[in-house]
Design a protein around this motif. Structure first.
Motif, short mmCIF file in Angstrom:
data_model
loop_
_atom_site.label_atom_id
_atom_site.label_comp_id
_atom_site.label_asym_id
_atom_site.label_seq_id
_atom_site.Cartn_x
_atom_site.Cartn_y
_atom_site.Cartn_z
N THR A 174 0.82 -1.23 0.00
CA THR A 174 0.00 0.00 0.00
C THR A 174 0.85 1.27 0.00
OG1 THR A 174 -0.11 -0.04 2.40
CG2 THR A 174 -1.87 -1.18 1.19
N GLN A 194 4.40 2.74 -4.85
CA GLN A 194 3.65 3.11 -6.03
C GLN A 194 4.25 2.50 -7.28
OE1 GLN A 194 0.84 4.76 -5.83
NE2 GLN A 194 1.10 4.96 -3.59
N ASP A 195 5.50 2.08 -7.20
CA ASP A 195 6.16 1.53 -8.38
C ASP A 195 5.59 0.14 -8.67
OD1 ASP A 195 7.94 1.33 -10.50
OD2 ASP A 195 9.40 0.23 -9.26
N GLN A 250 5.71 -3.32 -6.56
CA GLN A 250 4.45 -3.93 -6.11
C GLN A 250 4.40 -5.41 -6.52
OE1 GLN A 250 1.33 -1.53 -7.74
NE2 GLN A 250 1.49 0.05 -6.13
#
Length: 722
Positions: free
Chosen positions: A524, A527-528, A532
């Motif tokens: 969470t 952002q990459d 992830q």
């Protein structure tokens, strides 16, 4: 080393005491009977000696007998037994059946005269004997002759047909010859021949010699009668055979002796009336007495063993009114005589009508020494004792006295002894039974105590709250108490294992859960997309590990359910295991596999798939605990109707004291070096192996190698019975 005094041994030792009772009774009664037999033998020999004393040095009793003959010529020297009833001279020979054992046979070995220059084939055979009734001799001839030739009508020649020659000596030792040569079957009388033995001329009728000549299918029968006083005892008969009706040539004579020669005549023996009078004067009521000549032929007899009780056993019963006598007479003795046998009132006496005796005692007496003999009657009902004593005239043995008696008196005394013995046996058996009851009560009390102690160490919820008291007895009940204590100890350890299983599961589940939680929390915040994906892969790995743990936990339960529905079949375990080993070589390329086959085939009854699954677990365990490039060795052989499989690998040894626990559920001894990506280890592999082995009724054993270089797993499975 302490000897184990088991309950079986205790009962055996106690039972030996009861077995000694009948043995002691047997020895007691046997010794008693032996002494009684010895006493009866001495009494019988004394009786025979007393009778023989009355006959010693009395040669007149034997003058008219054949006792002075050195040898009895069978078939020539005749024995004339007394006949119960007079013979009816009808030629049918019915009355002779009672003395048939004394009948003599005559054939080609008994030719006394040849009337031809060359011997011919002898076709005439005869059965012959003599008997005595009052003052007469009787004679019978049963003749087998292929051609019966009677005298020609109006013929004066008496020797030109089948005929019977008789020769005898009178009291002046003068030879008298007689001939019977009838014209036809029927009543016959004899003719007396002249004094010239070389011719056969009838001089007068001999009406004292009379009888009957009857034809039969085989030849003819002759029955004769003549007074005893006609002869001094020297007698001979000869049957002359004529077969040709035309020439009437005499062929040969078959008989007892040559009637034409006085020195060739045989001797006829009859029981002595004088000796019988002497025996009857003895009035010996409880035995039978025989007097025989030195050729074992009976001269006289008196008494009967059918009515003689033998050694007398007086009835000592007294009318007593005490309670013991009532119990003995009304209850005990009727019970005893369901086993004991009373002396028989009658039995088969094979010598009742004997005219000649035989036996070891008689042979010994005729050699000059007294002796005795025991014998059993043919119907096995009675035992007869006979004692023989020699009769002397000068220095010669002329005969013997034989006294016979039954052992009914001894048997009666033996029964009396056994009655008293049974009283003792009954008392001892009652005491022995009481002792056994007390012993059984002691055993049952110990068993009830063990039951109460076992129930006391388990509470109402099934939890073990104590231990059994220690026992020191070395018998089976002591072993049972110690076994219960050991079982309860193992159950308590297992309960502790179950209670601690939650912590073991939390230890296995904590790492994958932490991996999943941390991956999701980080996901969470990142952002990459590439990062992830890394955390998603790590979360999926944790979930897979959780799934693997749950699958492993339920694998044993599913396997037990599958086994309960598995069908059994016959299969070759060698081929199944050999095929699996080939697959392991590809599945585990960093391990070497060797297989040794000491048997070509091994037929089992079960499931080949389960056997393969069992081997998978064992091999996986061996691969995990072995080093790369090491060798895992398999050995297959048969031993004592079992198929044996051993799997050996090098590596760490088994933990001490854990050889048997390793096959239990959720028991693992691996080091805690698992990572989040490593496979879970819940200790179910060998447990599954043990389930499969139990399904096939086999055994499994884990052991260290003797050189401490590794571990060996040995599995035994029973072979299929054809």
């Amino acid at each position: 080393m302490q000897v184990r005094f088991s309950i079986r041994l205790q009962l055996l030792v106690l039972s030996l005491f009861l077995f000694a009772i009948p043995w002691l009774g047997y020895k007691y009664v046997w010794e008693l009977e032996q002494y009684l037999r010895i006493g009866q033998e001495q009494t019988m020999i004394g009786t025979a000696r007393a009778v023989a004393t009355a006959l010693h040095e009395r040669p007149a009793l034997f003058d008219s007998q054949s006792a002075y003959l050195q040898d009895v010529r069978p078939g020539t020297d005749l024995y004339a037994p007394p006949i119960e009833v007079p013979i009816q001279l009808d030629g049918r020979l019915q009355e002779w059946r009672a003395v048939s054992p004394l009948i003599q046979s005559y054939d080609d070995r008994n030719v006394v005269t040849w009337f031809t220059e060359q011997p011919l084939d002898v076709t005439l055979k005869a059965q012959h004997m003599v008997g005595r009734y009052e003052q007469y001799f009787y004679a019978m001839f049963e003749v087998t002759d292929d051609q019966v030739v009677f005298r020609a009508p109006n013929s004066l020649s008496v020797d030109r047909s089948d005929h019977l020659l008789i020769g005898m000596l009178d009291t002046q030792d003068t030879l008298h010859r007689y001939i019977i040569s009838p014209y036809q079957p029927g009543w016959v009388n004899a003719y007396q021949l002249d004094d010239n033995p070389s011719r056969f001329r009838a001089v007068e009728n001999a009406l004292d010699i009379q009888g009957r000549w009857e034809l039969t299918e085989k030849g003819y029968n002759i029955e004769l009668r003549f007074p005893i006083d006609m002869t001094s005892g020297a007698l001979a008969f000869a049957l002359v055979d004529v077969d040709d009706q035309i020439s009437r040539q005499k062929r040969y004579a078959v008989g007892t002796a040559n009637p034409n020669q006085s020195d060739d005549l045989g001797t006829v023996v009859t029981p002595s009336p004088e000796i019988e009078r002497i025996l009857s004067g003895l009035r010996y009521a409880d035995s039978r007495v025989w007097v025989i000549d030195k050729h074992k032929r009976v001269l006289a007899r008196a008494g009967s063993i059918q009515s003689s009780p033998g050694l007398k056993a007086e009835n000592s019963e007294q009318a007593s009114k005490d309670w013991w006598n009532y119990i003995e007479q009304q209850w005990l003795l009727p019970l005893y005589y369901q086993i004991l046998t009373r002396p028989p009132g009658d039995f088969v006496d094979e010598l009742a009508d004997a005219y000649a005796l035989a036996g070891k005692d008689i042979n010994q007496a005729l050699s000059g020494q007294s002796d005795s003999l025991w014998r059993l009657t043919p119907d096995n009902k009675a035992v007869i004792l006979s004692a023989a004593y020699p009769i002397f005239i000068g220095d010669s043995v002329m005969g013997a006295v034989v006294v016979e008696q039954t052992t009914n008196g001894i048997r009666t005394l033996r029964n009396r002894a056994l009655e008293q013995l049974f009283h003792v046996i009954l008392a001892v058996m009652l005491l022995g039974t009481f002792g056994l009851l007390m012993f059984a009560h002691r055993i049952s009390s110990r068993i009830r105590t063990l039951r109460d102690n076992t129930e006391a160490v388990i509470d109402a919820n099934g939890k073990i709250v104590g231990t059994l008291p220690q026992v020191k007895q070395g018998d089976e009940i002591g072993d049972l108490s110690r076994s219960f204590s050991a079982v309860l100890s193992r159950l308590q350890q297992y309960n502790s294992y179950l209670e601690n299983m939650a912590s073991r599961l939390s230890h296995e589940l904590r790492t994958p859960i932490a991996v999943v939680r941390s991956s999701l929390d980080t996901l969470t915040q990142v952002q990459d997309a590439s990062q992830q994906q890394v955390f998603l892969s790590r979360a999926q790995s944790g979930i897979s590990r959780l799934s693997s743990i749950l699958n492993s936990m339920s694998e044993a339960t599913r396997l037990e359910q599958a086994i309960s529905q598995e069908d059994r079949e016959r299969f070759d375990a060698v081929s199944v295991i050999s095929g699996c080993v080939e697959g392991y070589k590809h599945a585990y390329p960093r391990r070497k596999f060797s297989i040794k086959l000491s048997c070509d085939t091994a037929e089992l009854c079960g499931s080949p798939d389960l056997i393969a699954q069992m081997l998978d677990k064992v091999i996986a365990n061996a691969v995990e605990f072995s080093q790369p490039d090491s060798t895992i060795a398999l050995h297959l052989w048969q031993e004592n109707r079992q198929f044996k499989l051993s799997v050996t690998n090098t590596g760490p040894l088994l933990p001490r004291g854990m050889h048997e626990e390793l096959t239990q559920s959720m028991v693992s001894v691996r080091n805690d070096t698992n990572t989040a990506d490593g496979p879970p280890h819940l200790g179910l592999g060998l447990y599954i192996v043990s389930i499969i082995v139990s399904f096939h009724r086999g055994t499994i054993a884990l052991q260290d190698l003797p050189d401490n270089t590794g571990v060996c797993v040995v599995i035994g499975l029973p072979l299929h019975k054809h």
